[in-house]
Design a protein around this motif. Structure first.
Motif, mmCIF file in Angstrom:
data_model
loop_
_atom_site.group_PDB
_atom_site.id
_atom_site.type_symbol
_atom_site.label_atom_id
_atom_site.label_comp_id
_atom_site.label_asym_id
_atom_site.label_seq_id
_atom_site.Cartn_x
_atom_site.Cartn_y
_atom_site.Cartn_z
ATOM 1 N N VAL A 1 0.841 -1.198 0.000
ATOM 2 C CA VAL A 1 0.000 0.000 0.000
ATOM 3 C C VAL A 1 0.875 1.247 0.000
ATOM 4 O O VAL A 1 1.864 1.319 0.714
ATOM 5 C CB VAL A 1 -0.919 0.032 1.250
ATOM 6 C CG1 VAL A 1 -1.750 1.304 1.286
ATOM 7 C CG2 VAL A 1 -1.827 -1.184 1.278
ATOM 8 N N LEU A 2 0.494 2.232 -0.826
ATOM 9 C CA LEU A 2 1.164 3.528 -0.836
ATOM 10 C C LEU A 2 0.265 4.539 -0.153
ATOM 11 O O LEU A 2 -0.848 4.800 -0.609
ATOM 12 C CB LEU A 2 1.458 3.979 -2.264
ATOM 13 C CG LEU A 2 2.018 5.394 -2.438
ATOM 14 C CD1 LEU A 2 3.352 5.530 -1.741
ATOM 15 C CD2 LEU A 2 2.132 5.744 -3.894
ATOM 16 N N ASP B 1 -2.719 2.169 -4.333
ATOM 17 C CA ASP B 1 -2.369 3.569 -4.092
ATOM 18 C C ASP B 1 -3.575 4.222 -3.435
ATOM 19 O O ASP B 1 -4.644 4.322 -4.041
ATOM 20 C CB ASP B 1 -2.039 4.268 -5.411
ATOM 21 C CG ASP B 1 -1.714 5.738 -5.257
ATOM 22 O OD1 ASP B 1 -1.719 6.252 -4.117
ATOM 23 O OD2 ASP B 1 -1.459 6.379 -6.299
ATOM 24 N N ARG B 2 -3.406 4.653 -2.195
ATOM 25 C CA ARG B 2 -4.513 5.274 -1.461
ATOM 26 C C ARG B 2 -4.821 6.679 -1.961
ATOM 27 O O ARG B 2 -5.800 7.278 -1.565
ATOM 28 C CB ARG B 2 -4.202 5.300 0.030
ATOM 29 C CG ARG B 2 -4.204 3.886 0.611
ATOM 30 C CD ARG B 2 -4.057 3.893 2.087
ATOM 31 N NE ARG B 2 -5.086 4.735 2.693
ATOM 32 C CZ ARG B 2 -5.134 5.046 3.978
ATOM 33 N NH1 ARG B 2 -4.210 4.591 4.790
ATOM 34 N NH2 ARG B 2 -6.078 5.810 4.448
ATOM 35 N N MET B 3 -3.979 7.225 -2.832
ATOM 36 C CA MET B 3 -4.174 8.531 -3.467
ATOM 37 C C MET B 3 -4.247 9.677 -2.459
ATOM 38 O O MET B 3 -4.943 10.664 -2.672
ATOM 39 C CB MET B 3 -5.405 8.507 -4.377
ATOM 40 C CG MET B 3 -5.327 7.439 -5.456
ATOM 41 S SD MET B 3 -6.766 7.379 -6.511
ATOM 42 C CE MET B 3 -6.550 8.900 -7.419
ATOM 43 N N GLU B 4 -3.497 9.552 -1.366
ATOM 44 C CA GLU B 4 -3.439 10.617 -0.362
ATOM 45 C C GLU B 4 -2.761 11.838 -0.978
ATOM 46 O O GLU B 4 -1.849 11.713 -1.790
ATOM 47 C CB GLU B 4 -2.641 10.148 0.855
ATOM 48 C CG GLU B 4 -3.215 8.922 1.531
ATOM 49 C CD GLU B 4 -4.352 9.251 2.485
ATOM 50 O OE1 GLU B 4 -4.371 10.354 3.032
ATOM 51 O OE2 GLU B 4 -5.212 8.373 2.678
ATOM 52 N N ILE C 1 -1.284 -1.146 -9.052
ATOM 53 C CA ILE C 1 -2.199 -2.134 -9.611
ATOM 54 C C ILE C 1 -3.637 -1.638 -9.487
ATOM 55 O O ILE C 1 -4.431 -1.781 -10.399
ATOM 56 C CB ILE C 1 -2.009 -3.498 -8.911
ATOM 57 C CG1 ILE C 1 -0.598 -4.020 -9.204
ATOM 58 C CG2 ILE C 1 -3.076 -4.494 -9.337
ATOM 59 C CD1 ILE C 1 -0.175 -5.208 -8.373
ATOM 60 N N ALA C 2 -3.943 -1.022 -8.344
ATOM 61 C CA ALA C 2 -5.268 -0.459 -8.114
ATOM 62 C C ALA C 2 -5.122 0.823 -7.303
ATOM 63 O O ALA C 2 -4.121 1.038 -6.625
ATOM 64 C CB ALA C 2 -6.157 -1.447 -7.360
ATOM 65 N N THR C 3 -6.131 1.677 -7.401
ATOM 66 C CA THR C 3 -6.161 2.900 -6.609
ATOM 67 C C THR C 3 -7.395 2.875 -5.720
ATOM 68 O O THR C 3 -8.320 2.082 -5.931
ATOM 69 C CB THR C 3 -6.233 4.154 -7.494
ATOM 70 O OG1 THR C 3 -7.481 4.166 -8.184
ATOM 71 C CG2 THR C 3 -5.067 4.212 -8.481
#
Length: 86
Positions: A23-24, A52-55, A78-80
């Motif tokens: 997780v990012l 990607d948590r898109m913080e 891979i996913a957001t």
């Protein structure tokens, strides 16, 4: 952590390394891993994260965008978080 994983794998000097993370969020793990890779005379070529948590920071840039600029590596997800909301 990252240092233990690298230490357990032997000499990485001169190697090209791909970072894989789950997780990012703020990118702390990726930053620390890139530093360890550099300290071991190797080169990080990219990072892949499962989610990607898109913080975003105070300037409305995502941490992914900031990391790509500051570390000069592509970061692929891979996913957001947005993908999960659909």
């Amino acid at each position: 952590g990252s240092e233990m994983c690298i230490r357990d794998r032997g000499d990485i000097s001169g190697k090209k390394i791909l970072i894989i993370d789950d997780v990012l969020t703020a990118g702390t793990a990726i930053k620390e891993t890139v530093e360890i890779i550099q300290q071991n005379n190797a080169k990080t070529v990219a990072a892949i994260v499962a989610l990607d948590r898109m913080e975003k920071d105070a300037n409305s840039l995502t941490f992914k965008e900031n990391l790509e600029k500051s570390l000069s590596i592509p970061i692929l997800s891979i996913a957001t978080f947005e993908d999960l909301k659909e």
